[in-house]
Design an enzyme around this catalytic site. Structure first.
Site, short mmCIF file in Angstrom:
data_model
loop_
_atom_site.label_atom_id
_atom_site.label_comp_id
_atom_site.label_asym_id
_atom_site.label_seq_id
_atom_site.Cartn_x
_atom_site.Cartn_y
_atom_site.Cartn_z
N HIS A 122 0.87 -1.18 0.00
CA HIS A 122 0.00 0.00 0.00
C HIS A 122 0.91 1.23 0.00
O HIS A 122 2.02 1.18 0.55
CB HIS A 122 -0.84 -0.05 1.28
CG HIS A 122 -1.92 0.96 1.37
ND1 HIS A 122 -1.68 2.26 1.75
CD2 HIS A 122 -3.25 0.88 1.13
CE1 HIS A 122 -2.83 2.93 1.75
NE2 HIS A 122 -3.79 2.11 1.38
N ASP A 199 3.02 -4.62 8.07
CA ASP A 199 1.81 -3.81 7.90
C ASP A 199 0.63 -4.75 8.15
O ASP A 199 0.31 -5.59 7.29
CB ASP A 199 1.81 -3.23 6.48
CG ASP A 199 0.48 -2.54 6.16
OD1 ASP A 199 -0.47 -2.65 6.95
OD2 ASP A 199 0.41 -1.90 5.09
N GLN A 202 -4.54 -5.29 7.07
CA GLN A 202 -5.55 -6.24 6.60
C GLN A 202 -5.53 -7.56 7.35
O GLN A 202 -6.48 -8.34 7.25
CB GLN A 202 -5.36 -6.52 5.09
CG GLN A 202 -5.53 -5.31 4.20
CD GLN A 202 -6.96 -4.75 4.17
OE1 GLN A 202 -7.91 -5.38 4.65
NE2 GLN A 202 -7.13 -3.56 3.64
N LYS A 225 -10.62 -0.83 10.41
CA LYS A 225 -10.81 -2.05 9.61
C LYS A 225 -11.16 -3.24 10.49
O LYS A 225 -11.37 -4.34 10.00
CB LYS A 225 -9.54 -2.35 8.81
CG LYS A 225 -9.23 -1.29 7.75
CD LYS A 225 -8.02 -1.69 6.95
CE LYS A 225 -7.38 -0.57 6.19
NZ LYS A 225 -8.16 -0.06 5.07
N CYS A 365 -4.80 2.37 -3.68
CA CYS A 365 -3.55 2.93 -3.09
C CYS A 365 -2.38 1.99 -3.29
O CYS A 365 -1.50 1.88 -2.40
CB CYS A 365 -3.73 3.26 -1.61
SG CYS A 365 -5.01 4.48 -1.32
N1 C6P Z 1 -6.40 0.17 2.69
C1 C6P Z 1 -8.22 -0.19 1.17
O1 C6P Z 1 -9.32 0.06 0.69
P1 C6P Z 1 -5.24 3.58 6.78
O2 C6P Z 1 -5.88 4.30 5.65
O3 C6P Z 1 -4.07 4.34 7.34
O4 C6P Z 1 -6.19 3.12 7.82
O5 C6P Z 1 -4.64 2.22 6.18
C2 C6P Z 1 -3.68 2.28 5.17
C3 C6P Z 1 -3.40 0.89 4.68
C4 C6P Z 1 -2.14 0.36 4.84
N2 C6P Z 1 -1.86 -0.91 4.47
C5 C6P Z 1 -2.78 -1.70 3.93
C6 C6P Z 1 -2.42 -3.11 3.56
C7 C6P Z 1 -4.07 -1.21 3.71
O6 C6P Z 1 -4.98 -2.00 3.18
C8 C6P Z 1 -4.38 0.11 4.07
C9 C6P Z 1 -5.74 0.69 3.79
C10 C6P Z 1 -7.73 0.59 2.36
O7 C6P Z 1 -7.52 -1.09 0.71
C11 C6P Z 1 -7.87 2.05 2.12
S1 C6P Z 1 -6.83 2.64 0.84
#
Ligand code: C6P
Length: 417
Positions: A122, A199, A202, A225, A365
């Protein structure tokens, strides 16, 4: 196991209709829905003990402080962190990784060092490391992928080398669903003395994750999430590293003593939590973790794997689409990206939306990944603990309608793998 229909009753939003049809919420990788106990935890805080933490001597402040720190303990236990102080509250995964990059990254990555990420990161776990590499004259290396959407580890020793200072990778890819081999990569990193950042955005919502067992040095995750509100997340850092790290932001709460020209730092974790924190959402994240723990993360993962298997089987029957990511559910989370080169994913997403099916479309992203796959965007359904086979059937059926609606071109456009 649990009864999904009973679980659904805990989520008020799942009872609503969109365009007069029952909502089918399949955008869980973007953000999950919230159970009533999480919403109630927010209301309780504001209605009964709203006050600042770590500051007051009055009853409300002490109650808020207790609940806030209790939530940290719950989250630490949930991810297997040996100490609650090793979990720092942040806004989300993005802030957690930026905090790490701007503190540990800047202080420990030196000219000529190497940072290793993967082609499926991401932007949150890619762009901050680009900046550290640029500023520190370090080298950013990217582990490529196989055509199945797993990491290509055939030449891993040329990526993780004695120059590597950090290996940063997602546990589960948000764009492919791939579950990465954490233990293998951590072992490789350890062998060359590198640190590991996981990370967990997910994975923490979907499966048992234990930072001690996985032996990572850092892990970033987002509350929203995993049934908690938006605006709250966490960064786990191994205690000995955290003790050495410089503060990220400076101001109230993170200091011990301040003189005109200098200051000393408060104990962990306050040293990293300058200013009034996000008290209500942290407490509600504690409630989310209670909810997930009651379900049992083994059960959550089992449900996800079963439903993913079902969805993959049904979606593979649709000739006109390419399903991306590994087909083996042992190495796949509940993320179902699909694609047809003649139909823009936004068109598919809009068609599904008219039938009250919520999915995400776009690059998710992960632009470097899209580029590597020769795509601009995909459509993505993502599952969670309250989703059912009936909802997957609805997705498949409306998707077929969409492909018929958009015409024969869809059929011709299936890519050959
Ligand atoms: N992915 C998706 O629709 P935030 O936005 O900071 O809570 O998470 C960022 C992020 C970082 N790593 C991974 C693997 C992610 O999936 C995400 C967030 C969402 O896939 C929003 S772009």
């Amino acid at each position: 196991m649990f009864d999904v229909n009973e679980i659904r009753k805990d989520f008020p939003i799942l009872q609503r209709e969109v365009y007069g049809k029952p909502l089918v919420y399949l955008d869980n990788a973007a953000t999950s829905q919230k159970p009533r106990i999480v919403i109630q935890a927010l209301t309780d805080y504001y209605e009964q003990y709203n006050s600042n933490v770590h500051r007051g001597v009055h009853a409300l402040s002490m109650e808020a402080t207790d609940k806030y720190e209790e939530a940290r303990h719950k989250v630490a236990k949930f991810i297997g962190a040996p100490k609650a102080e090793s979990v720092i509250w942040t806004r989300n995964t993005t802030e957690s990784i930026n905090l790490l990059a701007m503190t540990w990254g800047r202080d420990n990555i030196l000219p000529g060092d190497e940072i290793v990420v993967t082609q499926m990161e991401h932007h949150s776990n890619h762009v901050p490391w680009q900046k550290v590499a640029q500023d520190q004259q370090a080298v950013l290396k990217v582990i490529p992928l196989t055509k199945e959407g797993t990491l290509d580890v055939s030449d891993i020793d040329s990526y993780i080398t004695p120059k590597t200072k950090l290996v940063a990778f997602c546990h589960v890819s948000n764009s492919l669903g791939t579950i990465n081999p954490v233990k293998m990569l951590t072992k490789k990193a350890r062998a060359v003395g590198a640190k590991v950042l996981l990370d967990g955005a997910q994975s923490v919502p979907q499966m048992p994750v234990n930072v001690k067992e996985l032996d990572c040095d850092f892990m970033a995750f987002s509350g929203h999430k995993m049934m908690a509100p938006t605006g709250i997340g966490g960064l786990y850092v191994k205690m000995d590293i955290l003790e050495e790290m410089e503060p990220f932001m400076r101001g109230g709460e993170m200091v011990l003593e301040v003189w005109n020209d200098r200051a000393t730092w408060n104990d962990l974790p306050m040293k990293f939590e300058a200013g009034t924190p996000n008290i209500a959402d942290a407490i509600a994240m504690g409630a989310a973790v209670d909810y997930l723990s009651d379900l049992g993360m083994d059960n959550v993962r089992k449900h996800e794997a079963q439903l993913t298997e079902y969805a993959l089987t049904e979606m593979q029957k649709i000739e006109e689409i390419d399903l991306l990511g590994p087909m083996d559910v042992d190495i796949r989370g509940g993320i179902l990206p699909f694609h047809n080169s003649e139909i823009h994913p936004h068109d598919l997403g809009t068609f599904l939306d008219r039938e009250a099916i919520a999915i995400r479309t776009g690059h998710h992203c992960t632009m470097p990944l899209m580029r590597a796959m020769g795509l601009v965007a995909t459509a993505r359904a993502s599952l969670y603990v309250y989703n059912t086979e009936e909802e997957v059937d609805k997705l498949v059926s409306v998707l077929k309608d969409a492909l018929r609606y958009f015409g024969d071109g869809a059929k011709r456009a299936k890519r050959t793998r």
